[in-house]
Design a protein around this motif. Structure first.
Motif, PDB file in Angstrom:
ATOM      1  N   SER A 103      38.335 -29.881  12.534  1.00 34.35           N
ATOM      2  CA  SER A 103      39.716 -29.945  13.018  1.00 34.35           C
ATOM      3  C   SER A 103      39.851 -29.306  14.393  1.00 34.35           C
ATOM      4  CB  SER A 103      40.647 -29.236  12.029  1.00 34.35           C
ATOM      5  OG  SER A 103      40.674 -29.905  10.790  1.00 34.35           O
ATOM      6  N   PHE A 104      39.145 -28.195  14.600  1.00 38.48           N
ATOM      7  CA  PHE A 104      39.202 -27.524  15.898  1.00 38.48           C
ATOM      8  C   PHE A 104      38.607 -28.401  16.987  1.00 38.48           C
ATOM      9  CE2 PHE A 104      37.273 -24.924  19.213  1.00 38.48           C
ATOM     10  CZ  PHE A 104      38.373 -24.193  19.639  1.00 38.48           C
ATOM     11  N   VAL A 105      37.453 -28.989  16.718  1.00 42.79           N
ATOM     12  CA  VAL A 105      36.805 -29.853  17.709  1.00 42.79           C
ATOM     13  C   VAL A 105      37.704 -31.057  18.020  1.00 42.79           C
ATOM     14  CG1 VAL A 105      34.830 -31.372  18.152  1.00 42.79           C
ATOM     15  CG2 VAL A 105      34.473 -29.125  17.107  1.00 42.79           C
ATOM     16  N   LYS A 106      38.303 -31.619  16.985  1.00 42.30           N
ATOM     17  CA  LYS A 106      39.157 -32.795  17.166  1.00 42.30           C
ATOM     18  C   LYS A 106      40.328 -32.499  18.104  1.00 42.30           C
ATOM     19  CE  LYS A 106      42.249 -35.880  14.627  1.00 42.30           C
ATOM     20  NZ  LYS A 106      42.928 -36.121  13.326  1.00 42.30           N
ATOM     21  N   GLY A 114      32.063 -36.774  26.375  1.00 42.84           N
ATOM     22  CA  GLY A 114      30.634 -36.503  26.249  1.00 42.84           C
ATOM     23  C   GLY A 114      30.243 -36.289  24.805  1.00 42.84           C
ATOM     24  N   PRO A 115      28.953 -36.407  24.499  1.00 35.97           N
ATOM     25  CA  PRO A 115      28.494 -36.251  23.120  1.00 35.97           C
ATOM     26  C   PRO A 115      28.585 -34.807  22.624  1.00 35.97           C
ATOM     27  CG  PRO A 115      26.628 -36.508  24.589  1.00 35.97           C
ATOM     28  CD  PRO A 115      27.851 -36.731  25.426  1.00 35.97           C
ATOM     29  N   GLY A 130      29.521 -36.989  10.147  1.00 38.24           N
ATOM     30  CA  GLY A 130      30.302 -38.156   9.751  1.00 38.24           C
ATOM     31  C   GLY A 130      31.777 -38.009  10.078  1.00 38.24           C
ATOM     32  N   LYS A 131      32.312 -36.811   9.881  1.00 38.72           N
ATOM     33  CA  LYS A 131      33.731 -36.569  10.162  1.00 38.72           C
ATOM     34  C   LYS A 131      34.026 -36.746  11.649  1.00 38.72           C
ATOM     35  CE  LYS A 131      34.262 -33.252   6.358  1.00 38.72           C
ATOM     36  NZ  LYS A 131      35.229 -33.972   5.527  1.00 38.72           N
ATOM     37  N   TYR A 135      36.226 -39.810  14.056  1.00 37.34           N
ATOM     38  CA  TYR A 135      37.257 -39.584  15.075  1.00 37.34           C
ATOM     39  C   TYR A 135      36.842 -40.109  16.441  1.00 37.34           C
ATOM     40  CZ  TYR A 135      39.368 -36.462  11.621  1.00 37.34           C
ATOM     41  OH  TYR A 135      39.939 -35.952  10.487  1.00 37.34           O
ATOM     42  N   GLY A 136      35.714 -40.798  16.503  1.00 39.01           N
ATOM     43  CA  GLY A 136      35.293 -41.429  17.739  1.00 39.01           C
ATOM     44  C   GLY A 136      34.302 -40.645  18.575  1.00 39.01           C
TER      45      GLY A 136
END
Length: 233
Positions: A103-106, A114-115, A130-131, A135-136
């Motif tokens: 959730s924080f990264v999103k 960037g990857p 996977g999560k 989210y792309g």
């Protein structure tokens, strides 16, 4: 209280020092052994962030020189310290578990920026890769170590004399349950206090077992729960 620490030795020994200072009697019974993989290389990409769900993800990497300027988001205090120890100083701890970290990264990073580099073990407690992909995000997952289950045969006396066991991951809880069942100690151990880092950890144990869950998924809260249980007795 006599407290069983199930973390791998490196983390467990540091925790044991803290518990002795608080008047407890720690017993080190690691449920997994960490085996670093050899000849691991990280593909050269313009990573926007590194994700760590385990301290061993970064500890098991032979060299971190090329990663030093990349921001790191670690799931908790142990993985944050491991990042700092490895020279990755642009690191923070967020989330407390895989869902919180995701959730924080999103909300903090953009899929088109960037990857994401994800350093992990061969088995994880949640599907961060996977999560994030859902989210792309592009995720480069590098497996840096294997966590080998331990056997508790020969430690029956330590187990039966303990007041409490600390469990930090669903996998460790499952290993603990399997070993206790194989040793025929389930009826007695089920009444022992099991302090779990999160509800996901607690869910890996039978519903009837004595369990308590740390208010927040940090070692500080696990120790606080241990002290509360000790005072209650």
């Amino acid at each position: 209280m006599k407290v069983i620490i199930t973390r791998p030795f490196e983390d467990g020994e540091a925790l044991a020092v803290k518990l002795r200072e608080l008047g407890h009697e720690p017993v080190l019974l690691p449920l997994i052994s960490i085996v670093a993989r050899k000849n691991i290389s990280v593909p050269v990409k313009a990573y926007q962030v590194i994700c760590l769900t385990s301290a061993n993800g970064i500890r098991s990497l032979a060299s971190t020189k090329a990663l030093e300027n990349i921001p790191v988001v670690a799931v908790g205090d142990h993985s944050l310290k491991a990042a700092f120890d490895a020279g990755l100083l642009h690191a923070i701890a967020e989330g407390g578990d895989v869902d919180g970290l995701c959730s924080f990264v999103k909300k903090t990073y953009a899929p088109n920026a960037g990857p994401v580099l994800y350093l992990s073990g061969s088995e994880t407690s949640g599907d961060l890769e996977g999560k994030l992909k859902s989210y792309g995000f592009e995720v480069e997952r590098i497996v840096t170590y294997d966590a080998v289950p331990a056997k508790l045969s020969g430690h029956e006396v330590d187990i039966l004399n303990a007041d409490c066991v600390l469990l930090y991951s669903p996998r460790s809880a499952k290993i603990w349950l399997t070993e206790i069942q194989q040793l025929g100690l389930e009826s007695r151990v089920s009444k022992m206090s099991h302090i779990c880092l999160s509800s996901n950890v607690a869910a890996a144990l039978p519903q009837s077992w004595t369990k308590s869950i740390a208010q927040n998924p940090t070692e500080q809260n696990v120790i606080a729960m241990l002290d509360r249980n000790g005072k209650a007795e």
